[in-house]
Design a protein around this motif. Structure first.
Motif, PDB file in Angstrom:
ATOM      1  N   LEU A  65     -11.249   2.516   2.892  1.00 39.77           N
ATOM      2  CA  LEU A  65     -10.231   2.930   1.939  1.00 39.77           C
ATOM      3  C   LEU A  65     -10.728   3.745   0.761  1.00 39.77           C
ATOM      4  O   LEU A  65     -11.669   3.250   0.046  1.00 39.77           O
ATOM      5  CB  LEU A  65      -9.468   1.817   1.352  1.00 39.77           C
ATOM      6  N   VAL A  66     -10.338   5.036   0.476  1.00 40.13           N
ATOM      7  CA  VAL A  66     -10.694   5.481  -0.837  1.00 40.13           C
ATOM      8  C   VAL A  66      -9.799   5.430  -1.893  1.00 40.13           C
ATOM      9  O   VAL A  66      -9.809   4.950  -2.944  1.00 40.13           O
ATOM     10  CB  VAL A  66     -10.830   7.183  -0.539  1.00 40.13           C
ATOM     11  N   ALA A  67      -8.407   5.247  -1.383  1.00 41.88           N
ATOM     12  CA  ALA A  67      -7.206   5.378  -2.304  1.00 41.88           C
ATOM     13  C   ALA A  67      -6.066   4.858  -1.500  1.00 41.88           C
ATOM     14  O   ALA A  67      -5.674   5.421  -0.480  1.00 41.88           O
ATOM     15  CB  ALA A  67      -6.918   6.278  -3.326  1.00 41.88           C
ATOM     16  N   ALA A  68      -4.933   3.978  -2.181  1.00 42.17           N
ATOM     17  CA  ALA A  68      -3.957   3.771  -1.286  1.00 42.17           C
ATOM     18  C   ALA A  68      -2.662   3.401  -2.530  1.00 42.17           C
ATOM     19  O   ALA A  68      -3.094   2.640  -3.482  1.00 42.17           O
ATOM     20  CB  ALA A  68      -3.890   2.312  -0.508  1.00 42.17           C
ATOM     21  N   THR A  69      -1.591   4.225  -2.210  1.00 47.70           N
ATOM     22  CA  THR A  69      -0.432   4.257  -3.336  1.00 47.70           C
ATOM     23  C   THR A  69       0.665   3.931  -2.467  1.00 47.70           C
ATOM     24  O   THR A  69       0.922   4.597  -1.584  1.00 47.70           O
ATOM     25  CB  THR A  69      -0.642   5.353  -4.156  1.00 47.70           C
ATOM     26  N   GLU A  70       1.572   3.010  -2.796  1.00 48.42           N
ATOM     27  CA  GLU A  70       2.895   2.863  -2.348  1.00 48.42           C
ATOM     28  C   GLU A  70       3.777   3.750  -3.129  1.00 48.42           C
ATOM     29  O   GLU A  70       3.904   3.490  -4.084  1.00 48.42           O
ATOM     30  CB  GLU A  70       2.998   1.319  -2.241  1.00 48.42           C
ATOM     31  N   LEU A  71       4.547   4.522  -2.456  1.00 51.45           N
ATOM     32  CA  LEU A  71       5.485   5.294  -3.269  1.00 51.45           C
ATOM     33  C   LEU A  71       6.991   4.860  -3.202  1.00 51.45           C
ATOM     34  O   LEU A  71       7.305   4.266  -2.163  1.00 51.45           O
ATOM     35  CB  LEU A  71       5.621   6.807  -2.711  1.00 51.45           C
ATOM     36  N   TYR A  97      -9.581  11.698   5.117  1.00 53.32           N
ATOM     37  CA  TYR A  97      -8.280  12.156   5.314  1.00 53.32           C
ATOM     38  C   TYR A  97      -7.124  11.799   4.602  1.00 53.32           C
ATOM     39  O   TYR A  97      -7.113  10.717   4.018  1.00 53.32           O
ATOM     40  CB  TYR A  97      -7.869  11.940   6.707  1.00 53.32           C
ATOM     41  N   GLN A  98      -6.244  12.596   4.481  1.00 49.91           N
ATOM     42  CA  GLN A  98      -4.979  12.414   3.574  1.00 49.91           C
ATOM     43  C   GLN A  98      -4.005  11.852   4.642  1.00 49.91           C
ATOM     44  O   GLN A  98      -3.481  12.751   5.374  1.00 49.91           O
ATOM     45  CB  GLN A  98      -4.654  13.397   2.835  1.00 49.91           C
ATOM     46  N   LEU A  99      -3.624  10.762   4.483  1.00 53.57           N
ATOM     47  CA  LEU A  99      -2.331  10.151   5.411  1.00 53.57           C
ATOM     48  C   LEU A  99      -0.950   9.622   4.593  1.00 53.57           C
ATOM     49  O   LEU A  99      -1.150   9.347   3.606  1.00 53.57           O
ATOM     50  CB  LEU A  99      -2.928   8.901   6.224  1.00 53.57           C
ATOM     51  N   LEU A 100       0.186  10.017   5.266  1.00 49.34           N
ATOM     52  CA  LEU A 100       1.250   9.538   4.483  1.00 49.34           C
ATOM     53  C   LEU A 100       2.017   8.748   5.453  1.00 49.34           C
ATOM     54  O   LEU A 100       2.376   9.331   6.776  1.00 49.34           O
ATOM     55  CB  LEU A 100       2.197  10.903   4.381  1.00 49.34           C
ATOM     56  N   LEU A 115      -5.919   7.600   1.295  1.00 49.24           N
ATOM     57  CA  LEU A 115      -7.025   8.505   1.691  1.00 49.24           C
ATOM     58  C   LEU A 115      -8.016   7.592   2.254  1.00 49.24           C
ATOM     59  O   LEU A 115      -8.273   6.532   1.629  1.00 49.24           O
ATOM     60  CB  LEU A 115      -7.611   9.033   0.271  1.00 49.24           C
ATOM     61  N   VAL A 116      -8.238   7.854   3.314  1.00 55.02           N
ATOM     62  CA  VAL A 116      -9.259   6.901   4.107  1.00 55.02           C
ATOM     63  C   VAL A 116     -10.328   7.838   4.840  1.00 55.02           C
ATOM     64  O   VAL A 116     -10.184   8.873   5.158  1.00 55.02           O
ATOM     65  CB  VAL A 116      -8.530   6.488   5.320  1.00 55.02           C
ATOM     66  N   THR A 125      -0.499  -0.208  -6.107  1.00 56.60           N
ATOM     67  CA  THR A 125      -1.837   0.066  -5.362  1.00 56.60           C
ATOM     68  C   THR A 125      -1.902  -1.285  -4.580  1.00 56.60           C
ATOM     69  O   THR A 125      -2.274  -2.322  -4.650  1.00 56.60           O
ATOM     70  CB  THR A 125      -3.028   0.320  -6.408  1.00 56.60           C
ATOM     71  N   THR A 126      -2.013  -1.078  -3.127  1.00 57.40           N
ATOM     72  CA  THR A 126      -2.070  -1.808  -2.267  1.00 57.40           C
ATOM     73  C   THR A 126      -3.468  -2.534  -1.887  1.00 57.40           C
ATOM     74  O   THR A 126      -4.624  -1.891  -2.352  1.00 57.40           O
ATOM     75  CB  THR A 126      -1.660  -1.122  -0.950  1.00 57.40           C
ATOM     76  N   SER A 127      -3.622  -3.532  -1.390  1.00 52.00           N
ATOM     77  CA  SER A 127      -4.982  -4.117  -0.902  1.00 52.00           C
ATOM     78  C   SER A 127      -5.676  -3.563   0.241  1.00 52.00           C
ATOM     79  O   SER A 127      -5.016  -3.170   1.039  1.00 52.00           O
ATOM     80  CB  SER A 127      -4.688  -5.718  -0.652  1.00 52.00           C
ATOM     81  N   PRO A 128      -7.011  -3.795   0.341  1.00 47.56           N
ATOM     82  CA  PRO A 128      -7.680  -3.053   1.475  1.00 47.56           C
ATOM     83  C   PRO A 128      -7.257  -3.919   2.884  1.00 47.56           C
ATOM     84  O   PRO A 128      -7.280  -3.328   3.718  1.00 47.56           O
ATOM     85  CB  PRO A 128      -9.099  -3.676   1.299  1.00 47.56           C
ATOM     86  N   GLY A 129      -6.268  -5.033   2.644  1.00 43.44           N
ATOM     87  CA  GLY A 129      -5.589  -5.561   3.761  1.00 43.44           C
ATOM     88  C   GLY A 129      -4.919  -4.588   4.523  1.00 43.44           C
ATOM     89  O   GLY A 129      -4.536  -4.754   5.602  1.00 43.44           O
ATOM     90  N   LEU A 130      -4.333  -3.879   3.813  1.00 45.78           N
ATOM     91  CA  LEU A 130      -3.197  -3.009   4.426  1.00 45.78           C
ATOM     92  C   LEU A 130      -4.122  -2.123   5.321  1.00 45.78           C
ATOM     93  O   LEU A 130      -3.766  -1.960   6.741  1.00 45.78           O
ATOM     94  CB  LEU A 130      -2.736  -1.833   3.141  1.00 45.78           C
ATOM     95  N   LEU A 131      -5.405  -1.639   4.905  1.00 46.05           N
ATOM     96  CA  LEU A 131      -5.904  -0.598   6.109  1.00 46.05           C
ATOM     97  C   LEU A 131      -6.486  -1.595   6.977  1.00 46.05           C
ATOM     98  O   LEU A 131      -6.649  -1.065   8.405  1.00 46.05           O
ATOM     99  CB  LEU A 131      -7.219   0.119   5.204  1.00 46.05           C
ATOM    100  N   ALA A 132      -6.944  -2.716   6.954  1.00 46.22           N
ATOM    101  CA  ALA A 132      -7.529  -3.541   8.147  1.00 46.22           C
ATOM    102  C   ALA A 132      -6.485  -3.672   9.057  1.00 46.22           C
ATOM    103  O   ALA A 132      -6.586  -3.525  10.344  1.00 46.22           O
ATOM    104  CB  ALA A 132      -7.886  -4.980   7.452  1.00 46.22           C
TER     105      ALA A 132
END
Ligand SMILES: Nc1ncnc2c1ncn2[C@@H]1O[C@H](COP(=O)(O)OP(=O)(O)O)[C@@H](O)[C@H]1O
Ligand SMILES: O=P(O)(O)O[C@H]1O[C@H](CO)[C@@H](O[C@H]2O[C@H](CO)[C@@H](O)[C@H](O)[C@H]2O)[C@H](O)[C@H]1O
Length: 482
Positions: free
Chosen positions: A45-51, A85-88, A64-65, A10-17
């Protein structure tokens, strides 16, 4: 736990910024972005998952943002609840030419500084990873992949992104399955999964039965994110087929009749398996109030609608009057956004119905309410009219013949001809045409004359009360290029 995806981070909010400035520019350009016409002022950010696939890093983030937008394009206007929105998102050092159309941008700072990010659904490996996760029933962070155990999913099917105009994004796997990745997501039961599952359970084979699906479980709420179905091979959608026949000056009535029968089969199966209710005066008045509210909002948003508003309102009031006199109607679960583009014809001539999401702009709870089945019929009748007005070669009487054939096909299976209830049918056709005016103004302004010409005809049919002047003449449609 799946072998296909072994670790999640689970990534940090820094990713979205770090993605924020790129997404502000990229997201509003996407066909599936629902908030067109209003700037995006920020994301949360609602959720972030690195696959992570086995044996290494892929550079793939499931996000999910929420996109924050003010109500009107005016500085300082209040915000409305932000769409999720769902983003990949994929990241690479540089994109190969085949991925150039998927470019989101080059990241300047943060955890992905120096990397190039892109819409990873266009890329084979990430798409394969999603299929593998569904095949193996993976759980990745908050993501839950589930499947129908009776349908086989072969591994190593080659993915390709569907490039047609869509409200979501779809990937076809080896002409065997199609995955719809929902873009604007809301918590709750999604009819695009719920109704095909219910129909499959009822043995109705007019709808491809869901093979697998995935959801996110967040703070006690479930978001349906994607649905995998068998791919109807070699199919043509009803819209394409209708335009093709029109261009040849061909009649489409036999197909319209078959479509009427298919619609009625789906309606009868839904009425057997899901609750139906009787609509009395109070419920119909509520429906009518909703129609009038949508008309008022549409007239606010699209000034060209305003001269017709009083006459259109009278179509709704006529329905309320029937209800006040004691008429009742049965309501049931329906498709909710039926038009020719939601019907697929396989090469053998069989019709299928797809996309049970309902009108994407309506709240989920409203889309799941039982409704008079005539609402779907009205959607199809509007669609024949759309096709006739979009063709370069107008064929006199084409739409009318299709409309009549569709209703008689519907009556053959259901036992009820929608034309025997003209007040209800006209109210729903009017409501649909108003929806289309708003839809076209927002998404395809060149197409606006198509529903506006129907508005002119419907208003003229309505016998407007003497206090509200009838519009003199409907706008003449300028044919859009389909
Ligand atoms: N089961 C299927 N088999 C073949 N093609 C399909 C199938 N489901 C969808 N499609 C194709 O994908 C397109 C988009 O699907 P749809 O469910 O309408 O997505 P959206 O809700 O994003 O508009 C359809 O117009 C159709 O051409
Ligand atoms: O994206 P969806 O398929 O869920 O539906 C939306 O987009 C449709 C257009 O792509 C729109 O349909 C309108 O245009 C069609 C021709 O392109 C026509 O056949 C339909 O009758 C007309 O309503 C639909 O309304 C909208 O919800």
């Amino acid at each position: 736990m799946s072998e296909a995806v072994t670790r999640t981070v689970t990534t940090s909010p820094g990713l979205l910024a770090s993605l924020d400035p790129l997404l502000r520019e990229w997201l509003p350009r996407q066909r599936w972005f629902a908030g067109k016409g209003r700037p995006v002022t920020g994301f949360s950010l609602v959720a972030a998952t690195e696959l992570l696939p086995p044996g290494g890093k892929l550079g793939l983030y499931h996000l999910l943002v929420r996109a924050h937008q003010p109500l009107a394009p005016v500085p300082g206007a209040p915000e409305q609840p932000a769409d999720c929105y769902q983003l990949l998102i994929g990241d690479r050092e540089a994109l190969p030419p085949r991925l150039a159309p998927a470019l989101i941008g080059h990241v300047a700072e943060g955890p992905l500084a120096g990397r190039t990010v892109y819409d990873a659904l266009c890329d084979a490996r990430p798409a394969e990873l999603l299929l593998e996760a569904m095949r193996t029933g993976a759980r990745i962070g908050a993501l839950r992949f589930e499947r129908d155990g009776d349908q086989e999913i072969r591994s190593a099917l080659v993915p390709r992104l569907v490039t047609s105009e869509q409200s979501n994004s779809s990937v076809v796997y080896g002409d065997t399955f199609i995955l719809k990745l929902l873009r604007r997501v809301v918590p709750g039961v999604n009819p695009d999964l719920e109704l095909p599952l219910a129909l499959a359970g009822e043995g109705c084979d007019r709808v491809p039965a869901p093979t697998a699906w995935f959801r996110s479980e967040l703070a006690g709420e479930s978001y349906v994110l994607g649905v995998l179905q068998p791919f109807v091979q070699g199919a043509t959608d009803g819209w394409e087929l209708a335009l093709r026949e029109l261009a040849k000056g061909e009649d489409f009535a036999a197909e319209a009749r078959a479509l009427g029968r298919a619609t009625a089969e789906v309606h009868t199966a839904l009425a057997r398996t899901l609750p139906t209710v009787t609509l009395g005066h109070a419920q119909v008045q509520q429906l009518v109030d909703g129609m009038v509210e949508r008309l008022d909002a549409a007239a606010q948003a699209v000034p060209a609608l305003r001269p017709y508003a009083p006459a259109l309102r009278s179509a709704f009031e006529a329905l309320a009057e029937l209800a006040a006199e004691g008429r009742t109607w049965t309501a049931q679960r329906i498709h909710g956004d039926l038009h020719l583009g939601q019907c697929l014809r396989s090469p053998g001539g069989r019709w299928w119905l797809i996309d049970f999401e309902g009108e994407p702009s309506k709240p989920l709870a409203e889309r799941r309410l039982p409704q008079p089945p005539v609402r779907d019929v009205a959607g199809m009748l509007r669609s024949f009219d759309y096709a006739a007005h979009s063709s370069d070669l107008p064929v006199p009487g084409w739409a009318e013949a299709c409309r009549a054939a569709y209703c008689s096909g519907y009556a053959q299976v259901s036992g009820a001809d929608p034309r025997t209830d003209p007040v209800l049918l006209r109210a729903y056709e009017t409501d649909k045409a108003i929806y289309e005016v708003v839809y076209e103004a927002r998404h395809r302004p060149d197409w606006l004359p198509v529903p506006l010409s129907a508005i002119g005809r419907l208003a003229a049919d309505c016998g407007a009360p003497s206090s509200s002047p009838r519009p003199s003449s409907p706008p003449s449609p300028r044919r859009p290029r389909p």
